[in-house]
Design a protein around this motif. Sequence first.
Motif, PDB file in Angstrom:
ATOM      1  N   TYR A   1      -0.410  -4.568   3.271  1.00 37.92           N
ATOM      2  CA  TYR A   1       0.456  -3.403   3.790  1.00 37.92           C
ATOM      3  C   TYR A   1      -0.287  -2.468   4.632  1.00 37.92           C
TER       4      TYR A   1
ATOM      5  N   ALA B   1      -3.742  -7.390   0.825  1.00 37.07           N
ATOM      6  CA  ALA B   1      -3.600  -7.334  -0.856  1.00 37.07           C
ATOM      7  C   ALA B   1      -3.870  -8.464  -1.474  1.00 37.07           C
TER       8      ALA B   1
ATOM      9  N   ASN C   1      -3.903  -4.641 -13.170  1.00 43.78           N
ATOM     10  CA  ASN C   1      -3.078  -3.245 -11.916  1.00 43.78           C
ATOM     11  C   ASN C   1      -3.215  -3.447 -10.934  1.00 43.78           C
ATOM     12  N   GLY C   2      -2.728  -3.449  -9.460  1.00 44.97           N
ATOM     13  CA  GLY C   2      -3.900  -3.563  -8.930  1.00 44.97           C
ATOM     14  C   GLY C   2      -4.200  -4.323  -7.678  1.00 44.97           C
ATOM     15  N   ALA C   3      -4.410  -5.838  -8.571  1.00 42.09           N
ATOM     16  CA  ALA C   3      -4.739  -7.018  -8.727  1.00 42.09           C
ATOM     17  C   ALA C   3      -4.154  -7.297  -7.785  1.00 42.09           C
ATOM     18  N   GLY C   4      -2.784  -8.106  -7.222  1.00 45.28           N
ATOM     19  CA  GLY C   4      -1.769  -8.490  -5.979  1.00 45.28           C
ATOM     20  C   GLY C   4      -1.095  -9.633  -6.388  1.00 45.28           C
ATOM     21  N   LYS C   5      -0.517  -9.183  -8.018  1.00 42.03           N
ATOM     22  CA  LYS C   5       0.276  -9.993  -8.976  1.00 42.03           C
ATOM     23  C   LYS C   5       1.543  -9.735  -8.164  1.00 42.03           C
ATOM     24  N   SER C   6       2.614  -8.326  -8.104  1.00 45.63           N
ATOM     25  CA  SER C   6       3.908  -7.913  -7.586  1.00 45.63           C
ATOM     26  C   SER C   6       3.880  -8.739  -6.365  1.00 45.63           C
ATOM     27  N   THR C   7       2.168  -8.662  -5.713  1.00 47.09           N
ATOM     28  CA  THR C   7       2.487  -8.672  -3.813  1.00 47.09           C
ATOM     29  C   THR C   7       3.144 -10.524  -2.769  1.00 47.09           C
TER      30      THR C   7
ATOM     31  N   GLU D   1       8.933  -6.250 -10.740  1.00 46.30           N
ATOM     32  CA  GLU D   1       8.844  -5.269 -11.916  1.00 46.30           C
ATOM     33  C   GLU D   1      10.257  -3.915 -11.763  1.00 46.30           C
TER      34      GLU D   1
ATOM     35  N   GLU E   1       6.318  -8.167 -14.440  1.00 44.73           N
ATOM     36  CA  GLU E   1       5.885  -7.925 -15.995  1.00 44.73           C
ATOM     37  C   GLU E   1       7.275  -8.294 -16.825  1.00 44.73           C
TER      38      GLU E   1
ATOM     39  N   GLN F   1       0.427  -8.647 -17.538  1.00 44.23           N
ATOM     40  CA  GLN F   1      -0.958  -8.105 -18.190  1.00 44.23           C
ATOM     41  C   GLN F   1      -0.621  -8.642 -19.365  1.00 44.23           C
TER      42      GLN F   1
HETATM   43  P1  ATP Z   1       0.863  -3.975 -10.898  1.00 49.47           P
HETATM   44  O1  ATP Z   1       1.355  -4.591 -11.826  1.00 49.47           O
HETATM   45  O2  ATP Z   1      -0.121  -2.848 -10.809  1.00 49.47           O
HETATM   46  O3  ATP Z   1       1.751  -4.318 -10.252  1.00 49.47           O
HETATM   47  P2  ATP Z   1      -0.377  -5.849  -8.875  1.00 49.47           P
HETATM   48  O4  ATP Z   1      -1.523  -7.149  -9.579  1.00 49.47           O
HETATM   49  O5  ATP Z   1       1.237  -6.151  -9.352  1.00 49.47           O
HETATM   50  O6  ATP Z   1      -0.245  -4.596  -9.489  1.00 49.47           O
HETATM   51  P3  ATP Z   1       0.092  -5.106  -6.391  1.00 49.47           P
HETATM   52  O7  ATP Z   1       1.426  -4.020  -6.786  1.00 49.47           O
HETATM   53  O8  ATP Z   1       0.851  -6.652  -5.868  1.00 49.47           O
HETATM   54  O9  ATP Z   1      -0.630  -5.439  -7.638  1.00 49.47           O
HETATM   55  O10 ATP Z   1      -0.749  -4.351  -5.178  1.00 49.47           O
HETATM   56  C1  ATP Z   1      -1.794  -4.865  -4.918  1.00 49.47           C
HETATM   57  C2  ATP Z   1      -2.745  -3.864  -3.927  1.00 49.47           C
HETATM   58  O11 ATP Z   1      -1.720  -3.566  -3.280  1.00 49.47           O
HETATM   59  C3  ATP Z   1      -2.839  -2.814  -4.517  1.00 49.47           C
HETATM   60  O12 ATP Z   1      -4.488  -2.423  -3.999  1.00 49.47           O
HETATM   61  C4  ATP Z   1      -1.716  -1.617  -4.264  1.00 49.47           C
HETATM   62  O13 ATP Z   1      -2.465  -0.158  -4.071  1.00 49.47           O
HETATM   63  C5  ATP Z   1      -1.706  -1.904  -2.680  1.00 49.47           C
HETATM   64  N1  ATP Z   1       0.145  -2.066  -2.546  1.00 49.47           N
HETATM   65  C6  ATP Z   1       0.930  -2.427  -3.536  1.00 49.47           C
HETATM   66  N2  ATP Z   1       2.454  -1.814  -2.756  1.00 49.47           N
HETATM   67  C7  ATP Z   1       1.862  -1.218  -1.624  1.00 49.47           C
HETATM   68  C8  ATP Z   1       2.704  -0.662  -0.659  1.00 49.47           C
HETATM   69  N3  ATP Z   1       3.944  -0.215  -0.683  1.00 49.47           N
HETATM   70  N4  ATP Z   1       1.361  -0.369   0.034  1.00 49.47           N
HETATM   71  C9  ATP Z   1       0.647   0.198   0.010  1.00 49.47           C
HETATM   72  N5  ATP Z   1      -0.093   0.047  -0.483  1.00 49.47           N
HETATM   73  C10 ATP Z   1       0.485  -1.108  -1.771  1.00 49.47           C
END
Ligand code: ATP
Length: 235
Positions: free
Chosen positions: A11, A16, A36-42, A83, A160, A192
């Motif tokens: 990003y 990520a 949270n924030g590990a990168g799963k949604s990404t 999500e 999720e 989670q």
């Molecule tokens: P969650 O369960 O909170 O969604 P996750 O494992 O799905 O967690 P992601 O949402 O993939 O995590 O986020 C991975 C990293 O990328 C995190 O550090 C988050 O802060 C960052 N991130 C996610 N979306 C953006 C964005 N639109 N702009 C900048 N950084 C982002």
Amino acid sequence: MLKVENINVYYGNIQALKGVSLEINQGEIVTLIGANGAGKSTLLKTISGLLKPKTGEVLYEGKSISGKAAQTIVKQGISHVPEGRRIFANMSVIENLELGAFLRKDKIGIREDLEKVFQLFPRLYERKKQSAGTLSGGEQQMLAMGRALMAKPRLLLLDEPSMGLAPLLVKTIFRIIEEISQTGTTILLVEQNANMALSIANRAYVIETGRVVLSGTPDELNESDQVKSAYLGGH
Ligand code: ATP
């Protein structure tokens, strides 16, 4: 069926995903576990075409889909339930479901799939004329899943699905995920709730700060001290 090969996703300047690779075989339920924030949604967004990897590749049935438009990827058979559900609150349940099929032309097939969705989620049938915004959280999750199924996916990405739901509803949602799997749909499940996810998955990957740190069968992961202390409540 799906192969993610060494993808790096950013990003802006924030990285990520760092060299993530994984594989999903036809018919499997694969789960991604991580904080949270590990990168799963990404990772899910990269597979469904909402994000593009800077380097690395996503292969679906042996062909690269990285960089293709999200719409093209849906047409090829990958549906994403994001999500937070993202249903259209002012539209009725049935209108939301029909939207899930907007890329399809086979009217008869769409009718049949609508019946199947109503069989899977009788609650949605009972509320089909109601506006989606009046549904409970669990019903909205069902609607988001039903809408994704209306695209007739071969691979379903679930982000999720149990978030914010009462324990009984979580059980219902997981039972339905198993039913969807039994109809032949392959599933990648971000959760989670690691205990529940591992109870229905064939295999799992653990993601920490953008990297896959562990993978294996639920039995293998249940044995791992690292997984136990971080994700399974430490017992
Ligand atoms: P969650 O369960 O909170 O969604 P996750 O494992 O799905 O967690 P992601 O949402 O993939 O995590 O986020 C991975 C990293 O990328 C995190 O550090 C988050 O802060 C960052 N991130 C996610 N979306 C953006 C964005 N639109 N702009 C900048 N950084 C982002």
